[in-house]
Design a protein around this motif. Structure first.
Motif, PDB file in Angstrom:
ATOM      1  N   GLU A   1      -7.659 -12.252  -2.502  1.00 39.19           N
ATOM      2  CA  GLU A   1      -6.221 -12.205  -2.221  1.00 39.19           C
ATOM      3  C   GLU A   1      -5.375 -12.417  -3.471  1.00 39.19           C
ATOM      4  O   GLU A   1      -4.174 -12.230  -3.441  1.00 39.19           O
ATOM      5  CB  GLU A   1      -5.836 -13.226  -1.131  1.00 39.19           C
ATOM      6  N   THR A   2      -6.022 -12.772  -4.583  1.00 41.10           N
ATOM      7  CA  THR A   2      -5.254 -12.964  -5.817  1.00 41.10           C
ATOM      8  C   THR A   2      -5.212 -11.699  -6.678  1.00 41.10           C
ATOM      9  O   THR A   2      -4.619 -11.692  -7.745  1.00 41.10           O
ATOM     10  CB  THR A   2      -5.855 -14.101  -6.665  1.00 41.10           C
ATOM     11  N   ASN A   3      -5.882 -10.663  -6.220  1.00 37.78           N
ATOM     12  CA  ASN A   3      -5.973  -9.452  -7.035  1.00 37.78           C
ATOM     13  C   ASN A   3      -4.901  -8.426  -6.626  1.00 37.78           C
ATOM     14  O   ASN A   3      -4.951  -7.857  -5.538  1.00 37.78           O
ATOM     15  CB  ASN A   3      -7.372  -8.844  -6.896  1.00 37.78           C
ATOM     16  N   ALA A   4      -3.957  -8.206  -7.520  1.00 34.30           N
ATOM     17  CA  ALA A   4      -2.830  -7.331  -7.205  1.00 34.30           C
ATOM     18  C   ALA A   4      -3.253  -5.877  -7.073  1.00 34.30           C
ATOM     19  O   ALA A   4      -2.668  -5.111  -6.317  1.00 34.30           O
ATOM     20  CB  ALA A   4      -1.739  -7.455  -8.267  1.00 34.30           C
ATOM     21  N   ILE A   5      -4.269  -5.496  -7.817  1.00 32.05           N
ATOM     22  CA  ILE A   5      -4.706  -4.097  -7.731  1.00 32.05           C
ATOM     23  C   ILE A   5      -5.354  -3.845  -6.369  1.00 32.05           C
ATOM     24  O   ILE A   5      -5.089  -2.837  -5.710  1.00 32.05           O
ATOM     25  CB  ILE A   5      -5.687  -3.760  -8.886  1.00 32.05           C
ATOM     26  N   LEU A   6      -6.164  -4.788  -5.944  1.00 34.15           N
ATOM     27  CA  LEU A   6      -6.757  -4.652  -4.614  1.00 34.15           C
ATOM     28  C   LEU A   6      -5.648  -4.640  -3.550  1.00 34.15           C
ATOM     29  O   LEU A   6      -5.677  -3.852  -2.598  1.00 34.15           O
ATOM     30  CB  LEU A   6      -7.743  -5.807  -4.355  1.00 34.15           C
ATOM     31  N   ALA A   7      -4.674  -5.493  -3.736  1.00 28.95           N
ATOM     32  CA  ALA A   7      -3.555  -5.513  -2.791  1.00 28.95           C
ATOM     33  C   ALA A   7      -2.893  -4.144  -2.732  1.00 28.95           C
ATOM     34  O   ALA A   7      -2.603  -3.619  -1.646  1.00 28.95           O
ATOM     35  CB  ALA A   7      -2.538  -6.573  -3.212  1.00 28.95           C
ATOM     36  N   GLN A   8      -2.696  -3.559  -3.886  1.00 28.85           N
ATOM     37  CA  GLN A   8      -2.079  -2.234  -3.936  1.00 28.85           C
ATOM     38  C   GLN A   8      -2.925  -1.217  -3.160  1.00 28.85           C
ATOM     39  O   GLN A   8      -2.408  -0.405  -2.396  1.00 28.85           O
ATOM     40  CB  GLN A   8      -1.934  -1.809  -5.410  1.00 28.85           C
ATOM     41  N   MET A   9      -4.236  -1.297  -3.361  1.00 30.05           N
ATOM     42  CA  MET A   9      -5.122  -0.370  -2.640  1.00 30.05           C
ATOM     43  C   MET A   9      -4.987  -0.554  -1.130  1.00 30.05           C
ATOM     44  O   MET A   9      -4.879   0.404  -0.376  1.00 30.05           O
ATOM     45  CB  MET A   9      -6.584  -0.615  -3.037  1.00 30.05           C
ATOM     46  N   LEU A  10      -4.982  -1.809  -0.709  1.00 34.07           N
ATOM     47  CA  LEU A  10      -4.913  -2.081   0.728  1.00 34.07           C
ATOM     48  C   LEU A  10      -3.554  -1.702   1.301  1.00 34.07           C
ATOM     49  O   LEU A  10      -3.450  -1.162   2.410  1.00 34.07           O
ATOM     50  CB  LEU A  10      -5.198  -3.562   0.999  1.00 34.07           C
ATOM     51  N   LEU A  11      -2.522  -1.985   0.536  1.00 29.70           N
ATOM     52  CA  LEU A  11      -1.174  -1.742   1.056  1.00 29.70           C
ATOM     53  C   LEU A  11      -0.827  -0.259   1.114  1.00 29.70           C
ATOM     54  O   LEU A  11       0.103   0.130   1.805  1.00 29.70           O
ATOM     55  CB  LEU A  11      -0.146  -2.482   0.192  1.00 29.70           C
TER      56      LEU A  11
END
Ligand SMILES: Cc1ncc(C[n+]2csc(CCOP(=O)(O)OP(=O)(O)O)c2C)c(N)n1
Ligand SMILES: Cc1ncc(C[n+]2csc(CCOP(=O)(O)OP(=O)(O)O)c2C)c(N)n1
Ligand code: SF4
Ligand code: SF4
Ligand SMILES: [Mg+2]
Ligand SMILES: [Mg+2]
Lengths: 629, 333, 629, 333
Positions: B270-280
């Motif tokens: 949950e601290t990874n912004a790139i992963l967040a971008q992928m999920l979002l």
């Protein structure tokens, strides 16, 4: 030329040069020395609209004007008697402003072909005859400065930077002033830059010596300006912006509530924010929002939270706040809205002054949304006006407009320090004590929250965090008793009337309108509001000395107007109203008092000249007019 | 000491005036229950909203409340929070209120990381004004102002928040209180601007627009509930999301027998912004909808920084009488 | 009860029920049949503020009122003579509105314990005596409807949906109307839903038959309303919102320029946007912006681009547009700003009507920023007003405010179709022809672009894309000749005066103020503006019939006012000004004409009742007053 | 046929009034030259700006121009573009104008993908109002309104644009015309909202704030010029950016002898939004600054969609006289 004691005991001096020439510092130090010498004065800086225009251009010219005298000084002066011009562009721009016959001191070193071309000057002004009507003193100031600081081994450009100190030295001599306080200040200011300090001091002394030398003292006159009659006490120099910031801090102190100042930069309002940003220790916090809407909303949020929310801008930014101001009014939350008016319409003339946002303040909202409006009359007065605006906002639980302008914000003069003990504390209606918690009887809580003081119609100032008083507010119409959303027709009528009555009630708490000069009735009164105060004061004073029976009335309260105003104004045969707009206060007087005035409207971005007001008084003075006919 | 408050204590005496069947009811109920569960103090809790159906929310919460003007709630809330940092402030907004007229304030409250919670009720429509398309409406949405179908590319609320520098981004569904409540709690605990997009059914103007993933029956296949440190599995663990390092895209793979080993599945960080971008930004047509706390990267909140850098940390230590005398003062005798 | 021919030849009928009861459709169809019967009428829907409140609640009640008569009908009527109430909540909410003695038709099936509790009704209203003063007809409409559609095999809930058609059938009988046109319309409307269609038709006939049956015809009266005297020609029903949309499209046609309508939804302004969104074939494009600021800016951008930029909102949204409007004024670009006023202040009463944004329109901007302001007087008039606003904007190159309100937007009545050939084309000042390209003499181009028509002061409308005319505009003060940025003092004064003169010049192009009823002088005139037109018309008409010498004057042009207005109004002993605000037009008349009026201010969210205006006329009528004294 | 226009033909008769040494001069020159190079037609070219030093730009371009109000240029430009789609419209804005007061309009013009170019002159300061911190100012920036240093987390203009749904994102440096000019051209060719962040030196209020990467001498080490299909190499090809699939982060590696093979280096794919996110959010302290066209993913522009879905594609085909008669009309005789 010898010693000159001006007839009216005052002199107007204007320093003008390139933005980089240090003209503002020069002016400020000369003002400081004037203060210490006990003269009265008023200063106004005239910045270019550009941040830092290319060197030598006309639009890059920066100027500083000071009017000083052994009598009361109420404006920065109509037409300078002395112009110190550092380059041809400065001469070109300022020549039209100064009095015929004025003394012009030029830095000849700057009169070069390159500078003429930068300023689009076809021929050296010294050779075209255009200076014939003036007393011109030509000095190679740059050369003199370089000469003076040579021993210090500075770079040429650094050395030349000191030429404002050279000029300051010369001017100090002209006015017979001591150099010591200036030297002390300079030592403090440049303590960390010893080379610059050395250069400045050397230049200061050289300029002074230069002026003193025999050859020149014949050419440079000495002005003799005595002490002005002023009340005893502590004084300082203050600009309107700083006084306003201090006034808000004082209001917080008097209310024993913190000030939450939320703003977005805009000319000429920003300096108030800048000053307050450094007043954290006085219970002030500043918030630079993303825009004016957010600034206003954040201030309202802060007021909802129990702090004194203040927002500030100038015309275009105030326009953006309009919708939010309506909410604060509807929710009956205190809010001070400072408008530093500037030249309009639209982006207009941001660096010029005008007082044309009165319509906006009084009438400029959707629906019936009356608000108190007050105005400041000059730099020092901003302190009192800020306290008064806050007091009204807190007492009546309403947004209050506080109008100032670009002239007041930047103008400065000696200011007698107020004694904080002279001000009454600012009291808010205390929140009801409801014996309970979240489960207390909701209607009882709501009725308490909307219970209004019978004389001010202000409601208690309840804020989140207070026990047992949880409630909801908003911008939909509210039931007059419970604050619940109400679509009821009679209630809406009653609330509309209440809102009007509430603003009218402000008039029960403000002083009767006074007369500043002259009698309470007579042939002519000149009415003003805002920054025209000084010009009108001098004009009325001048004509009164000439035997005209003219009164001066100056409005602090524009909405509501003082209760006696209609009666008072009707007791004059003629009322003249000079204002820096197309007639907005005249509309107000017609609307609220049914009173016709003689308008003197000026919308040039420049403050009134005393002569303009004198002229209109004389033209309309009944006796004289008859004589002329 | 009084008895602990119940969900009912957080209801007001006002009649709730949403359309029957509106998703807002479920969110309100979940919030009232969450308030009770976390032992919220109504005296120190404030709901601040703009204008819209969703923005009527504060009237129904027996806490302090401010129903402000359209789009500006984050700005009011910021001022309120600075005035009194001890308050627990919840901003309630809609896709129109928060992303259309109020986009700028949402941007800046998120960027500044003001310590409050932002609930964006996304129904992909302007409810209160009778059903015009909103910035989250899908292409081709037919409404009174888009009779031939809307042509504005819809905004992803989450991607917008991430671009704004959000440090907490979560998603929930109006009627799924079991999953929404923990998200609300996590948001409340977060010291900073916690942004939650709640998919909310506007039964009148945009009925069942989220049907593809909110349906309880198909939820297992159409939702992926993310949890920090756990692999991105769904469909009862039979499917998962795997990174394709060439395309930088997430791919759906079968997991377990005959499929990929669980170790292939990306573990949620949950601290990874790139992963967040992928999920979002997963295309909702072909991927399950990621729900829960998608991004959480704690840092100093604006409120804390504000008072920490304030000259006297918010204490009144000076006197105006002294301030007047700073600089050069002279005496006239 | 037999046949009733009302004394004043008109009847007010109000349908009220739950939001889901189809009351609006019922009302609209009854209006349609009224139109075909040749009577005059005026309708007003009264929507709940909530989208679709829970069934049975008071705040979920939706109503539709129609005033119809064999004479000129100018309002939707003060107090209904007939109320059809579909449930107890509808009865509760509407009972206070109707005339004592009115006929009430109730759907008894809805008078259940459950519904009483939903509407917070302690006891069945039929048993408390509160209906004693009325003629009550109780019908089990739901049961009757279910009975009627039973053969079709619909679900119970679908079947019950038809009860509005059942009621329509009964009402058609009451007014002796043919069912055929309604049947035709129903067949078209529900062509794709044959079951619903069947149900509706069956219910319509059943309701009609029910009313006709002997037992009941004794109880249900029949109203006899003849044809109203109206000019021959084509008519249709139109709401203000639709007429305004069509008027803008017509303005585009007359100007031969496309309309670019940029808006953001808000009650009650949105319907104009909705209508225009479907008028693409008329040279209209609509843009739903992200907010009101963007909407206004986009419209100005479109105007800069040579299309007719129009923006629209109501009070709070207009407030947000203020800054941008100032730019359009400063840049001298045409723009029409439509304000559908609603109850304020702040969010206020969005679904209620008010005319309280006049201050905002006339005075509500920063700096001196005068603009033309005109107002519509009623639904059909919106068409002409939209054309006129556009004409002024294009002729004078200025933003123009067009004020309408929530009442006008939603009210409807028969409208005599205008003949497009009767309208003059809308001509813009043609752009200068500069023989050149990007290298043409820049000063010549600039002078041409800022060359103003000597009578209108409008400048040529030059837009990007025109060859050889590239130029830059903005909101900083402009040189009066070249449009270049100018900080010059005299120029700013001249520009400020020009902007004022330009708006004053509009008065040279508008017609003299006329008198709608009565003489051009006399004891009393009633002046109005906006949607009060109808109520004032009827009130003045009524008192004139009673022998009072009263005139009606209605203002379309509020800024500038018609040149003869001051003279005209001064020729009456008393001027009465009813307005739905706290006195904003009264301020305007004081300001611009120095004229005092007798104010009748109503701020209840409701339009004026005729009786309220009649009362104030009689109270102030000099003769009567003397008699009474 | 006239002779082709030169850069000089795109200069106006107005004296340029920026501070001597301001980065705006270089951008102006680059733009005038680019106009000449692409054979722009001044009659069909419009510069639209808000308020700020940067927003004075239109006065100096001998094309059509509109210096509007603070923050709203994108909205004016959208209306203008809809009024006349044939125009080539350039929006000029600053970090204050575009990202502070104007954030919402920037958001929506990007989201809608209106076919125009947006030049954001980022000097990380409010120049015109004399140096207050802006939404892009770094933490701790001391200005008259932040005497103890600013505490607002700075926005990344590029990440914001991406979150807004931008389809074209590029970056350039004021004084590096060689690299900036092709970016301007690419933006102009793009059918949609082309967003370009230009790092611009405000010599008076924020002097050399970009010094860490704009310095010509160190540029090779501190800049990475991205090009579609080319590996993300810098420092004359001796270093490159490589994906760590575990952390989803880009890492700097030495390339060639003793280092990683070039095939390890990520190849720039300008259509990949995740890669764009990685590049746009690279920490500037430790990574080279990515410059050039970072993201380009063509799709239908708003203008095209607008007129394509318009009832009559913008043609006036109907008569008001007929429209009046739609619906039920009756005749009174
Ligand atoms: C300044 C202003 N502009 C417009 C409106 C009208 N308005 C009220 S709510 C709304 C949109 C609401 O949409 P959303 O935020 O999605 O809320 P929802 O009703 O869908 O919950 C609009 C346009 C307003 N009240 N104020
Ligand atoms: C409504 C409004 N608010 C504030 C201002 C004052 N203002 C003018 S430019 C500006 C900031 C400019 O910053 P930026 O966009 O970064 O431009 P720069 O000067 O740095 O190029 C501000 C706050 C204004 N002109 N109008
Ligand atoms: S309109 Fe939609 S969002 Fe609004 S209350 Fe009704 S169902 Fe809910
Ligand atoms: S203040 Fe800064 S940005 Fe503005 S002109 Fe000067 S150097 Fe350029
Ligand atoms: Mg919504
Ligand atoms: Mg900047």
């Amino acid at each position: 030329m010898g010693k000159i004691t001006p007839e009216n005991q005052s002199v107007v001096v204007r320093f003008a040069g390139d933005s980089g020439d240090g003209v503002q510092l020069l002016g400020a130090q000369f003002a400081e020395s004037t203060a210490l010498a006990g003269a009265d004065f008023s200063t106004f800086p005239d910045f270019p609209a550009e941040i830092r225009a290319p060197v030598g251009t006309t639009f890059g010219v920066s100027a500083f004007q000071i009017n000083l005298g052994a009598r009361r000084i109420s404006t920065a002066g109509d037409e300078p008697d002395v112009l110190v011009a550092f380059n041809p562009a400065a001469l070109k721009v300022n020549l039209p402003l100064i009095r015929k016959g004025a003394l012009i001191i030029l830095n000849t070193d700057a009169f070069t072909a390159r500078n003429f071309s930068k300023a689009h000057i076809a021929a050296d002004q010294r050779e075209t005859g255009e200076l014939d009507d003036y007393q011109v003193v030509e000095i190679d100031m740059s050369t003199q400065t370089l000469e003076a600081v040579k021993p210090l081994g500075l770079s040429k450009s650094d050395a030349e930077q000191s030429k404002n100190f050279w000029a300051l030295g010369a001017v100090l001599w002209m006015f017979g002033r001591s150099r010591t306080p200036i030297e002390d200040w300079t030592k403090k200011k440049f303590a960390k830059k010893p080379e610059i300090l050395g250069g400045n001091l050397a230049a200061l002394n050289a300029g002074h010596a230069f002026a003193e030398t025999a050859e020149l003292s014949a050419e440079i006159p000495q002005f003799v300006i005595g002490e002005a009659p002023m009340n005893a006490g502590e004084y300082r120099t203050i600009t309107g912006a700083e006084a306003l910031a201090l006034g808000l801090a004082a209001a917080g102190e008097l209310a024993n509530r913190d000030i939450m100042f939320c703003s977005y930069p805009i000319t000429p309002a920003s300096p108030v924010l800048h000053h307050l940003a450094r007043m954290g220790d006085l219970g002030v916090a500043t918030f630079q929002a993303e825009d004016e809407i957010a600034a206003c909303c954040a201030a309202i949020g802060a007021s909802f939270g129990g702090k004194i929310g203040v927002t500030s801008s100038s015309g275009p930014g105030i326009a953006l706040k309009t919708e939010a101001i309506g909410l604060a009014m509807s929710a009956e939350l205190p809010l001070v809205i400072v408008n530093s008016q500037r030249g309009g319409p639209s982006t207009g003339l941001p660096t010029k002054t005008e007082q044309s946002d009165l319509y906006q303040a009084v009438y400029g909202r959707n629906a019936d949304a009356p608000l108190p409006v007050i105005a400041t009359a000059g730099p020092g007065d901003c302190f009192d006006a800020a306290i008064e605006a806050t007091r009204i906002a807190v007492r009546h639980m309403t947004p209050v407009f506080l109008l100032t302008d670009g002239y007041i914000a930047n103008a400065a003069g000696p200011w007698a320090l107020p004694d904080m003990a002279d001000f009454e504390p600012i009291l808010s209606n205390t929140p009801p004590v409801i014996n309970g918690d979240a489960t207390s009887e909701p209607t009882a809580v709501k009725r308490a929250i909307w219970s209004r003081d019978p004389s001010s119609f202000g409601r208690p100032w309840t804020a989140p965090g207070m026990a047992g008083l949880a409630h909801r507010i908003g911008g939909l119409e509210k039931d007059i008793a419970t604050g619940d959303i109400s679509y009821d027709a009679d209630n809406h009528q009653a609330m509309s009337e209440l809102r009007e009555k509430k603003i009218e009630a402000v008039a029960d708490f403000i002083p009767d309108q006074d007369v500043i000069q002259g009698e309470t009735k007579g042939p002519v009164a000149v009415v003003g509001w805002g920054s025209t105060h000084g010009a009108i004061w001098r004009a009325v004073n001048d004509v009164r000395e000439q035997g005209y029976d003219v009164a001066q009335i100056h409005l602090r309260y524009l909405s509501p107007l003082p209760k006696n105003l209609g009666r008072l104004l009707s007791s004059y045969d003629k009322v003249i109203l000079p204002e820096m707009n197309m007639g907005q206060c005249a509309t107000l007087l017609r609307d609220k008092l049914g009173l016709e005035v003689i308008q003197l409207n000026k919308v040039s971005g420049q403050p009134f000249k005393i002569s303009e007001i004198v002229d209109v008084i004389k033209k309309n003075y009944p006796g004289k007019k008859q004589a002329a006919e | 000491m009084n008895a602990p408050l119940t969900a009912k204590d957080f209801a007001t005496d006002q009649e709730v005036r949403w359309c029957p069947g509106c998703g807002d009811y479920a969110i309100l109920k979940c919030m009232q229950k969450t308030m009770a569960d976390i032992g919220a103090d109504p005296d120190n809790t404030v709901f601040v909203s703009g204008i819209g159906c969703s923005s009527r929310f504060p009237y129904y919460m027996n806490t302090y409340g401010f129903h402000t003007i359209h789009g500006r709630a984050p700005a009011f809330a910021t001022g309120l929070k600075l005035a009194n940092p001890a308050l627990d402030v919840w901003v309630v907004t809609g896709d129109g209120d928060g992303l259309s007229i109020g986009g700028n304030h949402l941007l800046h409250v998120i960027r500044r990381n003001v310590n409050l919670q932002i609930l964006l009720f996304n129904n992909e429509i302007y409810g209160l004004t009778k059903g015009q398309y909103s910035p989250t409406s899908r292409l081709g949405t037919r409404t009174p102002t888009s009779p031939s179908g809307s042509i504005d590319a819809p905004l992803s609320a989450g991607a917008f928040a991430l671009g704004a520098g959000a440090k907490f981004i979560a998603r929930g569904i109006d009627t799924d209180a079991k999953k929404l409540a923990p998200v609300l709690k996590a948001a409340q605990e977060f010291n900073g601007a916690a942004f939650i997009e709640i998919f909310q059914n506007c039964i009148v103007y945009n009925k069942d627009v989220f049907e593809s993933f909110v349906g309880k029956k198909t939820a297992k296949e159409t939702q992926v509930h993310v949890e920090h440190g756990q692999p991105l599995l769904f469909a009862d663990g039979t499917k998962g999301l795997k990174l394709n390092p060439q395309t930088l895209a997430l791919e759906i793979v079968e997991v377990g027998e005959g499929g990929a080993p669980e170790s292939d599945i990306l573990v949620h960080d949950e601290t990874n912004a790139i992963l967040a971008q992928m999920l979002l930004t997963l295309p909702k047509e072909t991927y399950p909808m990621p729900l829960g706390v998608i991004y959480r990267a704690p840092t100093q909140s604006f409120d804390d920084a504000f008072w920490a850098t304030h000259a006297t940390q918010g204490k009144r230590t000076g006197k105006v009488a002294d301030a007047l005398r700073k600089g050069s003062v002279w005496n006239k005798v």
